[in-house]
Design a protein around this motif. Structure first.
Motif, PDB file in Angstrom:
ATOM      1  N   ILE A  40       0.189  35.351   9.128  1.00 22.84           N
ATOM      2  CA  ILE A  40       0.020  35.743   7.730  1.00 22.84           C
ATOM      3  C   ILE A  40       1.391  35.657   7.081  1.00 22.84           C
ATOM      4  CG2 ILE A  40      -0.438  37.656   6.148  1.00 22.84           C
ATOM      5  CD1 ILE A  40      -2.517  38.675   8.016  1.00 22.84           C
ATOM      6  N   VAL A  41       1.453  35.038   5.915  1.00 24.43           N
ATOM      7  CA  VAL A  41       2.662  35.022   5.101  1.00 24.43           C
ATOM      8  C   VAL A  41       2.263  35.592   3.756  1.00 24.43           C
ATOM      9  CG1 VAL A  41       4.455  33.613   4.028  1.00 24.43           C
ATOM     10  CG2 VAL A  41       3.551  32.977   6.273  1.00 24.43           C
ATOM     11  N   ALA A  42       3.004  36.577   3.267  1.00 22.51           N
ATOM     12  CA  ALA A  42       2.663  37.214   2.005  1.00 22.51           C
ATOM     13  C   ALA A  42       3.924  37.498   1.205  1.00 22.51           C
ATOM     14  CB  ALA A  42       1.907  38.518   2.262  1.00 22.51           C
ATOM     15  N   CYS A  43       3.753  37.563  -0.118  1.00 15.60           N
ATOM     16  CA  CYS A  43       4.874  37.893  -0.993  1.00 15.60           C
ATOM     17  C   CYS A  43       4.330  38.398  -2.324  1.00 15.60           C
ATOM     18  CB  CYS A  43       5.779  36.686  -1.207  1.00 15.60           C
ATOM     19  SG  CYS A  43       5.005  35.365  -2.162  1.00 15.60           S
ATOM     20  N   ASP A  44       5.221  38.933  -3.132  1.00 14.42           N
ATOM     21  CA  ASP A  44       4.878  39.364  -4.482  1.00 14.42           C
ATOM     22  C   ASP A  44       5.145  38.185  -5.417  1.00 14.42           C
ATOM     23  OD1 ASP A  44       4.743  40.409  -7.046  1.00 14.42           O
ATOM     24  OD2 ASP A  44       5.759  42.276  -6.492  1.00 14.42           O
ATOM     25  N   PRO A  45       4.111  37.632  -6.054  1.00 11.92           N
ATOM     26  CA  PRO A  45       4.315  36.446  -6.893  1.00 11.92           C
ATOM     27  C   PRO A  45       5.155  36.716  -8.135  1.00 11.92           C
ATOM     28  CG  PRO A  45       2.103  37.274  -7.170  1.00 11.92           C
ATOM     29  CD  PRO A  45       2.730  38.073  -6.059  1.00 11.92           C
ATOM     30  N   LEU A  48      11.084  36.961  -8.589  1.00  6.01           N
ATOM     31  CA  LEU A  48      11.647  35.639  -8.799  1.00  6.01           C
ATOM     32  C   LEU A  48      12.949  35.412  -8.030  1.00  6.01           C
ATOM     33  CD1 LEU A  48      11.025  35.356 -12.640  1.00  6.01           C
ATOM     34  CD2 LEU A  48       9.643  34.423 -10.798  1.00  6.01           C
ATOM     35  N   GLU A  49      13.628  36.479  -7.625  1.00 12.44           N
ATOM     36  CA  GLU A  49      14.924  36.334  -6.973  1.00 12.44           C
ATOM     37  C   GLU A  49      14.791  36.332  -5.461  1.00 12.44           C
ATOM     38  OE1 GLU A  49      17.842  39.087  -8.360  1.00 12.44           O
ATOM     39  OE2 GLU A  49      17.158  38.928 -10.418  1.00 12.44           O
ATOM     40  N   GLY A  50      15.331  35.296  -4.820  1.00 11.73           N
ATOM     41  CA  GLY A  50      15.371  35.264  -3.363  1.00 11.73           C
ATOM     42  C   GLY A  50      13.999  35.113  -2.731  1.00 11.73           C
ATOM     43  N   ASP A  51      13.994  35.094  -1.436  1.00  7.92           N
ATOM     44  CA  ASP A  51      12.752  34.975  -0.661  1.00  7.92           C
ATOM     45  C   ASP A  51      12.326  36.367  -0.219  1.00  7.92           C
ATOM     46  OD1 ASP A  51      10.623  34.269   0.881  1.00  7.92           O
ATOM     47  OD2 ASP A  51      11.796  33.329   2.460  1.00  7.92           O
ATOM     48  N   GLN A  52      11.339  36.927  -0.882  1.00  6.15           N
ATOM     49  CA  GLN A  52      10.862  38.280  -0.585  1.00  6.15           C
ATOM     50  C   GLN A  52       9.611  38.264   0.283  1.00  6.15           C
ATOM     51  OE1 GLN A  52      12.510  41.066  -1.542  1.00  6.15           O
ATOM     52  NE2 GLN A  52      14.067  39.764  -2.421  1.00  6.15           N
ATOM     53  N   SER A  53       9.280  37.115   0.858  1.00  8.48           N
ATOM     54  CA  SER A  53       8.063  37.027   1.655  1.00  8.48           C
ATOM     55  C   SER A  53       8.271  37.610   3.045  1.00  8.48           C
ATOM     56  CB  SER A  53       7.605  35.568   1.778  1.00  8.48           C
ATOM     57  OG  SER A  53       8.575  34.814   2.469  1.00  8.48           O
TER      58      SER A  53
END
Length: 75
Positions: A40-45, A48-53
């Motif tokens: 599972i890979v998830a993030c907050d769409p 906008l800054e950096g890779d928060q996934s």
């Protein structure tokens, strides 16, 4: 490997809880997701800054998707 146990979820479909501030949390099941690759890979769409996934390996299976909405007393 992370084993998701559906009976150990924090919220159940239709559950409503209230806070001391009179805000409410409401849980609604949207459907199911079937994990077929064990990843599972998830993030907050909206970030906008950096890779928060984040990435997590999970046990294959079909799991409920639960949306939890906070209803503010102020509306």
């Amino acid at each position: 490997m992370y084993n998701i146990i559906p009976t150990h979820l924090l919220y159940r479909n239709g559950e409503t809880t209230s806070s001391q501030e009179s805000d409410q949390l409401f849980a609604k099941q949207l459907g199911y997701i079937e994990i077929t690759s064990s990843h599972i890979v998830a993030c907050d769409p909206f970030v906008l800054e950096g890779d928060q996934s984040f990435t997590r390996k999970v046990t294959l299976g079909k799991y409920p998707i639960i949306l939890v909405v906070k209803r503010l007393e102020s509306g």
